[in-house]
Design a protein around this motif. Sequence first.
Motif, PDB file in Angstrom:
ATOM      1  N   LYS A   1      16.910  -7.304   8.252  1.00  0.00           N
ATOM      2  CA  LYS A   1      16.859  -7.969   9.551  1.00  0.00           C
ATOM      3  C   LYS A   1      15.723  -7.756  10.193  1.00  0.00           C
ATOM      4  O   LYS A   1      15.083  -6.793   9.831  1.00  0.00           O
TER       5      LYS A   1
ATOM      6  N   CYS B   1      14.583 -14.448  15.127  1.00  0.00           N
ATOM      7  CA  CYS B   1      15.632 -13.868  14.296  1.00  0.00           C
ATOM      8  C   CYS B   1      16.521 -12.956  15.102  1.00  0.00           C
ATOM      9  O   CYS B   1      17.822 -12.965  15.069  1.00  0.00           O
TER      10      CYS B   1
ATOM     11  N   PHE C   1      19.912 -13.360  13.094  1.00  0.00           N
ATOM     12  CA  PHE C   1      19.846 -13.961  11.559  1.00  0.00           C
ATOM     13  C   PHE C   1      19.861 -12.557  10.709  1.00  0.00           C
ATOM     14  O   PHE C   1      19.116 -11.755  10.926  1.00  0.00           O
TER      15      PHE C   1
ATOM     16  N   HIS D   1      18.962 -11.902   7.140  1.00  0.00           N
ATOM     17  CA  HIS D   1      18.181 -12.601   5.745  1.00  0.00           C
ATOM     18  C   HIS D   1      18.677 -12.115   4.462  1.00  0.00           C
ATOM     19  O   HIS D   1      18.725 -10.796   4.320  1.00  0.00           O
TER      20      HIS D   1
ATOM     21  N   TRP E   1      14.767 -23.620  11.002  1.00  0.00           N
ATOM     22  CA  TRP E   1      16.002 -22.948  11.004  1.00  0.00           C
ATOM     23  C   TRP E   1      16.938 -23.860  11.190  1.00  0.00           C
ATOM     24  O   TRP E   1      17.227 -24.679  11.925  1.00  0.00           O
TER      25      TRP E   1
ATOM     26  N   ASN F   1      21.297 -17.258   5.689  1.00  0.00           N
ATOM     27  CA  ASN F   1      21.809 -16.053   6.812  1.00  0.00           C
ATOM     28  C   ASN F   1      23.081 -15.702   5.900  1.00  0.00           C
ATOM     29  O   ASN F   1      23.989 -16.377   5.750  1.00  0.00           O
TER      30      ASN F   1
END
Length: 194
Positions: free
Chosen positions: A39, A45, A50, A52, A84, A151
Amino acid sequence: MSSTSVHHGSCHCGNVQYQIRLKFPPVLTPGAESIRLYKCNCTVCHKMGFFHCRPISPADDFIVTSPSIEELGDYRVFAKKTGWYFCKSCGVRTFGVSGKWVQEEIDVEKWAGREGGEGKMQKVWRTEPKDIETEVDGKTVTKKYHYTSVNAVTLEPGGNVNLIEWHEKGWLYYVDSREETGEDRAQPHHCGMY
């Protein structure tokens, strides 16, 4: 013992469908060839929430099976180099990509490593590196860049996809992109989230 397996992911309504190859467990040594689970505390983010999950090889280990890339929402950041992507129906952000999209026909079952596939070909989208220009010592330099991160909350649960287990096993780490300390650690950085 490590194992590579294919995992399906989707948005909430199911319009966006992708597959990703992941090799578990991740190798936590810096610079190791490994999947990455983390993260980030950057504003993008953080606001998107999000989580990762990055494959070892973005070009080889990630495909989008539906819909066409043109049908997805695309929020551009970082000098518009990274998109994104999100579903225009349910709004879920499924993955981030910096690279160029390539459409091709493949046998998805064979790509996934399944034996006895019917040889059925399907159009998919995958990514390749793209050229970006940066400035180094006052000179413009062109280099290849390729980034893909799904995600993790959009992965279908099961098998190695257990987000609680990832945290409990210490596979998840936190990246400091706001103050750029370069420190990855097991706890969130300033303005980050668990």
